[in-house]
Scaffold this motif. Structure first.
Motif, mmCIF file in Angstrom:
data_model
loop_
_atom_site.group_PDB
_atom_site.id
_atom_site.type_symbol
_atom_site.label_atom_id
_atom_site.label_comp_id
_atom_site.label_asym_id
_atom_site.label_seq_id
_atom_site.Cartn_x
_atom_site.Cartn_y
_atom_site.Cartn_z
ATOM 1 N N MET A 159 27.105 -5.006 -65.025
ATOM 2 C CA MET A 159 26.597 -4.320 -63.893
ATOM 3 C C MET A 159 25.280 -5.072 -63.541
ATOM 4 S SD MET A 159 28.672 -1.396 -62.509
ATOM 5 C CE MET A 159 27.315 -0.424 -61.886
ATOM 6 N N TYR A 160 24.420 -4.845 -64.226
ATOM 7 C CA TYR A 160 23.136 -5.406 -64.119
ATOM 8 C C TYR A 160 23.109 -6.716 -63.566
ATOM 9 C CZ TYR A 160 18.128 -6.901 -64.778
ATOM 10 O OH TYR A 160 16.971 -7.246 -64.430
ATOM 11 N N ALA A 198 32.996 -6.225 -56.107
ATOM 12 C CA ALA A 198 31.501 -7.064 -55.552
ATOM 13 C C ALA A 198 31.533 -8.522 -55.775
ATOM 14 C CB ALA A 198 30.265 -6.308 -56.498
ATOM 15 N N ALA A 229 27.832 2.859 -57.684
ATOM 16 C CA ALA A 229 27.109 2.169 -58.722
ATOM 17 C C ALA A 229 26.317 3.006 -59.450
ATOM 18 C CB ALA A 229 26.478 0.907 -57.862
ATOM 19 N N ARG A 230 25.694 3.973 -58.790
ATOM 20 C CA ARG A 230 24.722 4.824 -59.425
ATOM 21 C C ARG A 230 25.509 5.972 -60.440
ATOM 22 N NH1 ARG A 230 19.792 8.239 -56.728
ATOM 23 N NH2 ARG A 230 19.183 9.272 -58.504
ATOM 24 N N LEU A 281 24.605 -6.504 -59.802
ATOM 25 C CA LEU A 281 23.513 -6.052 -58.885
ATOM 26 C C LEU A 281 22.338 -7.046 -58.627
ATOM 27 C CD1 LEU A 281 23.627 -2.244 -59.888
ATOM 28 C CD2 LEU A 281 24.820 -3.454 -57.835
ATOM 29 N N SER A 282 22.048 -7.581 -59.762
ATOM 30 C CA SER A 282 20.888 -8.634 -59.374
ATOM 31 C C SER A 282 21.430 -9.733 -58.638
ATOM 32 C CB SER A 282 20.646 -9.173 -61.034
ATOM 33 O OG SER A 282 19.884 -8.190 -61.814
ATOM 34 N N TRP A 305 28.856 2.027 -51.743
ATOM 35 C CA TRP A 305 29.072 1.228 -52.920
ATOM 36 C C TRP A 305 27.976 1.873 -53.751
ATOM 37 C CZ3 TRP A 305 24.981 -1.598 -54.373
ATOM 38 C CH2 TRP A 305 24.150 -2.138 -53.494
ATOM 39 N N ARG A 306 26.881 2.162 -53.317
ATOM 40 C CA ARG A 306 25.458 2.382 -53.827
ATOM 41 C C ARG A 306 25.766 3.903 -54.814
ATOM 42 N NH1 ARG A 306 23.386 0.696 -49.159
ATOM 43 N NH2 ARG A 306 21.675 -0.987 -49.258
ATOM 44 N N ALA A 332 23.711 -9.756 -56.484
ATOM 45 C CA ALA A 332 23.958 -9.041 -55.084
ATOM 46 C C ALA A 332 22.598 -9.032 -54.273
ATOM 47 C CB ALA A 332 24.650 -7.937 -55.194
ATOM 48 N N CYS A 333 21.406 -9.104 -55.181
ATOM 49 C CA CYS A 333 20.255 -8.819 -54.429
ATOM 50 C C CYS A 333 19.788 -10.157 -54.013
ATOM 51 C CB CYS A 333 19.129 -8.171 -55.484
ATOM 52 S SG CYS A 333 19.196 -6.780 -55.839
#
Length: 148
Positions: A129-130, A80, A104-105, A133-134, A100-101, A136-137
């Motif tokens: 991971m958090y 990522a 990730a889940r 993903l943060s 990828w979702r 990536a937002c």
């Protein structure tokens, strides 16, 4: 129909009719759905104290081997960070980039369900991971589905 209504209707039938009804209902459920919720296992191990099918379903599909979970999580975060889920590349196949979702889940659920001596490391991996993903937002690191 509500569960109470079903119970009242089933109470009117004799044991043989109820047995036939359950078999016919079982045949109506697609095989894939039966496997997804582990219906066969639920039926063979059923007891009054066992609980419902929903509780048995929640553990299915988790990664239980912590070394494998750690490796997959670190690889996911690395890919990522280098935009392999967005940009064309030979590392992540094109057909896997949009999934990828789901990955990730699954990783998040497995990390949360980790118990025992690996909980501290699982917590650190959750933080990693958090953070990814943060991040990536706020920028485009992963491909979105069309229409999403």
């Amino acid at each position: 129909m509500k569960v109470d209504e079903l119970r009242s209707i089933l109470s009117k039938y004799d044991q043989e009719t109820t047995r036939k009804l359950v078999v016919e209902m079982y045949k109506l459920i697609p095989k894939r759905m039966r496997e997804d919720v582990a219906l066969d296992e639920f039926i063979t191990t059923f007891s009054d104290e066992a609980g419902s099918l929903r509780k048995a379903k929640s553990k299915k599909g988790l990664i239980t081997d912590f070394d494998e979970l750690r490796g997959r999580t670190e690889l996911f975060v690395e890919y990522a960070a280098t935009s392999y889920y967005f940009a064309p590349n030979r590392i992540v196949p094109k057909s896997e980039r949009s999934k990828w979702r789901v990955m990730a889940r699954k990783l998040l659920k497995s990390l949360i369900a980790t118990k025992g001596e690996n909980t501290d490391e699982a917590a650190l991996l959750l933080v990693e991971m958090y953070r990814m993903l943060s991040y990536a937002c706020s920028c485009l690191l992963m491909r979105r589905r069309v229409g999403a």
